[in-house]
Design a protein around this motif. Structure first.
Motif, short mmCIF file in Angstrom:
data_model
loop_
_atom_site.label_atom_id
_atom_site.label_comp_id
_atom_site.label_asym_id
_atom_site.label_seq_id
_atom_site.Cartn_x
_atom_site.Cartn_y
_atom_site.Cartn_z
N LEU A 196 -2.29 8.96 14.44
CA LEU A 196 -3.54 8.31 14.02
C LEU A 196 -4.77 8.99 14.61
CD1 LEU A 196 -4.86 5.83 12.57
CD2 LEU A 196 -4.66 4.62 14.75
N ALA A 197 -4.64 9.51 15.83
CA ALA A 197 -5.82 10.01 16.56
C ALA A 197 -6.67 11.02 15.78
CB ALA A 197 -5.37 10.61 17.90
N PRO A 198 -6.09 12.01 15.08
CA PRO A 198 -6.93 13.01 14.41
C PRO A 198 -7.69 12.47 13.20
CG PRO A 198 -4.68 13.82 14.72
CD PRO A 198 -4.66 12.36 14.98
N ILE A 199 -7.28 11.31 12.69
CA ILE A 199 -7.91 10.80 11.46
C ILE A 199 -8.66 9.50 11.69
CG2 ILE A 199 -6.25 11.94 9.92
CD1 ILE A 199 -4.87 9.14 9.66
N ILE A 200 -8.90 9.15 12.94
CA ILE A 200 -9.58 7.88 13.22
C ILE A 200 -10.93 7.81 12.53
CG2 ILE A 200 -10.76 6.58 15.04
CD1 ILE A 200 -8.37 7.14 16.85
N ASP A 201 -11.73 8.87 12.62
CA ASP A 201 -13.05 8.86 12.00
C ASP A 201 -12.94 8.73 10.48
OD1 ASP A 201 -14.30 9.02 14.45
OD2 ASP A 201 -14.53 11.21 14.39
N GLU A 202 -11.95 9.38 9.86
CA GLU A 202 -11.73 9.26 8.42
C GLU A 202 -11.42 7.82 8.03
OE1 GLU A 202 -8.79 11.80 6.70
OE2 GLU A 202 -9.51 13.58 7.75
N VAL A 203 -10.52 7.20 8.78
CA VAL A 203 -10.12 5.84 8.46
C VAL A 203 -11.28 4.87 8.65
CG1 VAL A 203 -8.52 3.97 9.04
CG2 VAL A 203 -7.71 6.33 9.02
N VAL A 204 -12.07 5.08 9.69
CA VAL A 204 -13.24 4.23 9.92
C VAL A 204 -14.23 4.36 8.77
CG1 VAL A 204 -15.27 3.89 11.38
CG2 VAL A 204 -13.02 4.17 12.43
N ALA A 205 -14.44 5.58 8.30
CA ALA A 205 -15.45 5.83 7.25
C ALA A 205 -14.96 5.44 5.86
CB ALA A 205 -15.87 7.29 7.28
N HIS A 206 -13.65 5.62 5.60
CA HIS A 206 -13.17 5.48 4.22
C HIS A 206 -12.06 4.45 4.05
CE1 HIS A 206 -15.46 9.10 3.18
NE2 HIS A 206 -14.98 9.63 4.30
N GLY A 207 -11.59 3.87 5.13
CA GLY A 207 -10.53 2.88 5.03
C GLY A 207 -9.13 3.46 4.98
N ARG A 208 -9.03 4.79 4.89
CA ARG A 208 -7.72 5.45 4.82
C ARG A 208 -7.92 6.93 5.14
NH1 ARG A 208 -7.20 8.69 0.45
NH2 ARG A 208 -8.63 8.44 -1.30
N ARG A 209 -6.82 7.67 5.29
CA ARG A 209 -6.93 9.11 5.45
C ARG A 209 -7.34 9.72 4.10
NH1 ARG A 209 -2.19 12.13 7.56
NH2 ARG A 209 -1.60 10.28 8.74
N LEU A 210 -8.02 10.87 4.13
CA LEU A 210 -8.58 11.44 2.93
C LEU A 210 -7.61 12.33 2.16
CD1 LEU A 210 -12.24 12.28 4.01
CD2 LEU A 210 -11.41 10.38 2.63
N SER A 211 -6.49 12.71 2.77
CA SER A 211 -5.51 13.51 2.03
C SER A 211 -4.90 12.67 0.92
CB SER A 211 -4.42 14.01 2.98
OG SER A 211 -3.80 12.93 3.64
N PRO A 212 -4.45 13.30 -0.18
CA PRO A 212 -3.90 12.54 -1.31
C PRO A 212 -2.76 11.63 -0.86
CG PRO A 212 -4.21 14.84 -1.93
CD PRO A 212 -4.44 14.77 -0.45
N PRO A 213 -2.75 10.39 -1.32
CA PRO A 213 -1.68 9.47 -0.91
C PRO A 213 -0.33 9.88 -1.48
CG PRO A 213 -3.05 8.46 -2.60
CD PRO A 213 -3.73 9.74 -2.20
N ARG A 214 0.73 9.55 -0.75
CA ARG A 214 2.08 9.85 -1.19
C ARG A 214 2.50 8.94 -2.36
NH1 ARG A 214 4.88 9.43 4.76
NH2 ARG A 214 4.49 11.55 5.51
N PRO A 215 3.46 9.39 -3.15
CA PRO A 215 4.04 8.50 -4.15
C PRO A 215 4.67 7.28 -3.47
CG PRO A 215 4.74 10.76 -4.54
CD PRO A 215 4.06 10.74 -3.20
N TRP A 216 4.50 6.14 -4.09
CA TRP A 216 5.08 4.89 -3.59
C TRP A 216 5.65 4.13 -4.77
CZ3 TRP A 216 3.75 -0.35 -4.35
CH2 TRP A 216 4.38 -1.26 -3.49
N LEU A 217 6.88 3.59 -4.62
CA LEU A 217 7.55 2.94 -5.73
C LEU A 217 7.61 1.43 -5.59
CD1 LEU A 217 10.53 5.38 -6.40
CD2 LEU A 217 8.13 5.57 -7.06
N GLY A 218 7.57 0.92 -4.35
CA GLY A 218 7.65 -0.52 -4.15
C GLY A 218 9.07 -1.04 -4.12
N ARG A 266 11.55 11.97 1.41
CA ARG A 266 10.86 13.27 1.43
C ARG A 266 10.96 13.97 0.07
NH1 ARG A 266 13.09 14.01 7.14
NH2 ARG A 266 11.29 13.58 8.49
N ARG A 267 12.09 13.81 -0.60
CA ARG A 267 12.22 14.38 -1.93
C ARG A 267 11.22 13.73 -2.89
NH1 ARG A 267 16.94 16.30 -3.77
NH2 ARG A 267 15.76 16.59 -5.70
N MET A 268 11.06 12.42 -2.80
CA MET A 268 10.07 11.72 -3.61
C MET A 268 8.67 12.26 -3.36
SD MET A 268 11.24 7.70 -3.27
CE MET A 268 9.51 7.30 -3.08
N TRP A 269 8.32 12.38 -2.10
CA TRP A 269 6.97 12.81 -1.72
C TRP A 269 6.71 14.26 -2.10
CZ3 TRP A 269 7.97 10.45 3.75
CH2 TRP A 269 7.98 9.05 3.65
#
Length: 295
Positions: A196-218, A266-269
């Motif tokens: 979490l430490a390297p992206i704290i400022d990103e999460v504070v500013a945007h609510g999440r990390r800025l890299s593209p989110p991974r696929p999620w199936l639920g 990892r194969r999904m992602w």
């Protein structure tokens, strides 16, 4: 021999309690409940608090407390890759912050403190018994989780603290029957804070990390060392809409076999970012089929 703990109870003043209320129609309500409680660690003097994400996921209201007061709070953001979250009190909450360390600096056998909110009575001394990959059935993988024993009874968001009083991880699970050195033990699993430490400022500013989110199936998938069996499907989520059912056995992705939870996720992602189609090879009642899931 590991270094002795410096001031075993140092850092307890940085711990807070967190109580979250989640709507009954929230996706995670059935699995995690609508009333959740855990702990967090104040990591910045502006009041920013790090905690484990499932405590505050989909929360519509939060209460954050320490020995001085209990005040309303809010979710700043979540990082679903690490499973960690940031929250903040809406009103000032007095107390020091805890410096950040690194879980990868800990060695097996090191003595650590595990602490939750509630003062010195909620601090235990433990040892690092393993550092290894962890895969959770909720589409979650850590390359290097930290496992400690004896377990803390109140682990959700508990702080893993090194001998210098630095935060190295946040408590996620208690695991019974954990295998190590030919024996089994009950352990706590911690998420490394350096995720979490390297992206704290990103999460504070945007609510999440800025890299593209991974696929999620639920879906929830159980690995019994032989089969990868779907044991739960979130309502109205991609897996549900594609027709995946509890009891289905996942045998491959895009016609290539999978071996274990971590390999499957990892194969999904690797197929791309969220929105990509995931072709699941499924065994249902001994019949093989392929379901294409829009992540």
């Amino acid at each position: 021999m590991s270094a002795p703990i410096l001031s075993t109870h140092a850092g307890t003043e940085a711990m807070v309690s967190i109580t979250a209320h989640v709507p009954e129609d929230a996706m995670s309500a059935g699995l995690l409940g609508t009333e959740r409680s855990g702990h967090g660690v104040k990591i910045r003097d502006d009041g920013l608090i790090a905690t484990i994400g499932y405590v505050v996921h989909e929360a519509e209201s939060l209460w954050i407390g320490n020995k001085n007061a209990v005040v309303p709070g809010f979710v700043v953001g979540q990082d679903f890759d690490s499973g960690l979250a940031l929250v903040k009190p809406s009103l000032p909450l007095q107390g020091p912050s805890m410096a950040l360390g690194r879980a990868d600096a800990l060695n097996i056998g090191d003595t650590v403190s595990v602490m939750s909110s509630g003062g010195r009575a909620q601090v235990i001394e433990a040892r690092v018994v393993a550092k290894q990959e962890f895969a959770g059935r909720w589409e979650y993988v850590l390359d290097h989780a930290v496992f400690t024993s004896p377990p803390h009874e109140s682990w959700s968001g508990a702080a893993l603290v090194d001998s210098h009083g630095r935060l190295c991880g946040l408590g996620s699970l208690v695991i019974q029957g954990f295998e190590m050195r030919g024996a089994t033990a009950t352990v706590n699993m911690f998420v490394p804070i350096e995720l979490l430490a390297p992206i704290i400022d990103e999460v504070v500013a945007h609510g999440r990390r800025l890299s593209p989110p991974r696929p999620w199936l639920g879906m929830l998938v159980h690995d019994d060392q032989h089969d990868l069996t779907v044991v739960g499907v979130y309502r109205n989520c991609p897996a549900d809409k594609a027709g995946l059912r509890p009891g289905d056995v996942i045998v491959g992705i895009d016609d290539a076999p999978v071996n274990g939870l971590a390999n499957m996720f990892r194969r999904m992602w690797s197929l791309g970012s969220a929105g990509v189609d995931v072709p699941l090879d499924v065994l249902r009642n001994s019949e093989r089929m392929q379901l294409k899931v829009r992540s």
